[in-house]
Design an enzyme around this catalytic site. Structure first.
Site, PDB file in Angstrom:
ATOM      1  N   ASN A   1      12.486  17.399  20.550  1.00 48.60           N
ATOM      2  CA  ASN A   1      12.313  17.641  19.123  1.00 48.60           C
ATOM      3  C   ASN A   1      12.277  16.324  18.342  1.00 48.60           C
ATOM      4  O   ASN A   1      12.701  15.290  18.854  1.00 48.60           O
ATOM      5  CB  ASN A   1      13.478  18.519  18.637  1.00 48.60           C
ATOM      6  CG  ASN A   1      13.026  19.521  17.595  1.00 48.60           C
ATOM      7  OD1 ASN A   1      12.216  19.192  16.728  1.00 48.60           O
ATOM      8  ND2 ASN A   1      13.539  20.723  17.672  1.00 48.60           N
ATOM      9  N   CYS A   2      11.798  16.408  17.107  1.00 46.35           N
ATOM     10  CA  CYS A   2      11.690  15.247  16.206  1.00 46.35           C
ATOM     11  C   CYS A   2      12.999  14.464  16.158  1.00 46.35           C
ATOM     12  O   CYS A   2      14.042  15.091  16.015  1.00 46.35           O
ATOM     13  CB  CYS A   2      11.332  15.734  14.812  1.00 46.35           C
ATOM     14  SG  CYS A   2      11.403  14.482  13.525  1.00 46.35           S
ATOM     15  N   PRO A   3      13.042  13.155  16.245  1.00 48.60           N
ATOM     16  CA  PRO A   3      11.889  12.244  16.329  1.00 48.60           C
ATOM     17  C   PRO A   3      11.636  11.737  17.760  1.00 48.60           C
ATOM     18  O   PRO A   3      10.947  10.744  17.928  1.00 48.60           O
ATOM     19  CB  PRO A   3      12.358  11.076  15.456  1.00 48.60           C
ATOM     20  CG  PRO A   3      13.826  10.968  15.772  1.00 48.60           C
ATOM     21  CD  PRO A   3      14.301  12.385  16.060  1.00 48.60           C
ATOM     22  N   LEU A   4      12.197  12.410  18.778  1.00 43.48           N
ATOM     23  CA  LEU A   4      12.125  11.865  20.139  1.00 43.48           C
ATOM     24  C   LEU A   4      10.701  11.646  20.665  1.00 43.48           C
ATOM     25  O   LEU A   4      10.449  10.605  21.282  1.00 43.48           O
ATOM     26  CB  LEU A   4      12.932  12.748  21.097  1.00 43.48           C
ATOM     27  CG  LEU A   4      14.455  12.617  20.954  1.00 43.48           C
ATOM     28  CD1 LEU A   4      15.172  13.627  21.841  1.00 43.48           C
ATOM     29  CD2 LEU A   4      14.924  11.203  21.304  1.00 43.48           C
TER      30      LEU A   4
END
Lengths: 75, 166
Positions: A12-15
């Site tokens: 999920n964001c920001p990965l």
């Protein structure tokens, strides 16, 4: 065929962006990175990432909840 | 005349003032993402935010006084009355539940994001006054940080395109 592939599925964001940046750093200018993601937000985010960093979005594709991007390292 | 600064990179600063698990996310998400987008990032950790730099993180989240904190439970979203939120063990339970959701949804842990910040050369400054106030030592903090005060942040902030307070 991209030079490298990053599997960011399930992240999920920001990965996805952080991992893509890291992977792009390993490439030479002109080489391409394929990114596989499941985060619907990654579509807009990778476009913004490319516009801001000057890297080039070469391909985008989506289907069945899977998103595929190919980014060319420019700088 | 001061030395000319010829670096024209975009810059951002974030003042981090909160040390709960939920409030640790916004500054680290934006800081690491900005760094990935070639922005020079400075994070200034003050008051409860200072805890985010400690070597061993044990961040917690409490439903007490936070009616917006609803957790998905049994197919619906449930908040917790303050009267329940104040009971011993509830903070630990809510924290465990939040961490479980974070893992399940592929959300980064704060440790992961902080590591990413270190690796992407985010400048992290621990507030000297807060160290004194809460009797913390530089040895309690992760490596690679600086110690500074309001003027240190101000110098960065004046040269920045974005300055955020969280």
């Amino acid at each position: 065929m991209a030079d490298e592939t990053l599997d960011a599925k399930g992240l999920n964001c920001p990965l996805p962006i952080l991992k893509a940046k890291k992977a792009l750093k390993e490439l030479d200018s002109g080489q391409t990175l394929e990114i596989l993601a499941t985060d619907p937000g990654s579509v807009k985010d990778f476009e913004a990432f490319c516009r801001t960093t000057g890297n080039k979005m070469v391909e985008t594709e989506e289907g069945d909840g899977l998103y595929r991007f190919v980014i060319e390292r420019v700088a | 005349m001061a030395e000319a600064d010829l670096n024209n990179a975009k810059r951002m600063t974030i003042i981090c003032t909160k040390g709960t698990l939920d409030w640790a996310y916004p500054p680290f998400i934006l800081g690491t993402t900005a760094a990935a987008m070639d922005v020079e990032v400075t994070m200034f950790f003050t008051f409860y935010g200072l805890g985010l730099l400690e070597k061993d993180l044990d961040l917690k989240v409490s439903p007490l006084g936070n009616p917006a904190m609803e957790m998905p439970m049994m197919g619906m979203h449930m908040g917790m009355p303050n009267l329940v939120g104040m009971l011993p063990g509830v903070t630990g339970g809510a924290t465990a539940m939040m961490k479980n959701m974070i893992k399940k949804k592929g959300v980064a842990s704060i440790e992961e994001l902080r590591e990413a910040a270190v690796l992407s050369d985010v400048r992290m400054i621990a507030c000297q006054m807060t160290l004194d106030l809460f009797e913390k030592k530089k040895e309690d903090m992760i490596d690679g940080i600086e110690i500074g005060g309001a003027a240190t942040w101000m110098e960065s902030a004046l040269k920045s395109d974005i300055n955020l307070y969280m």
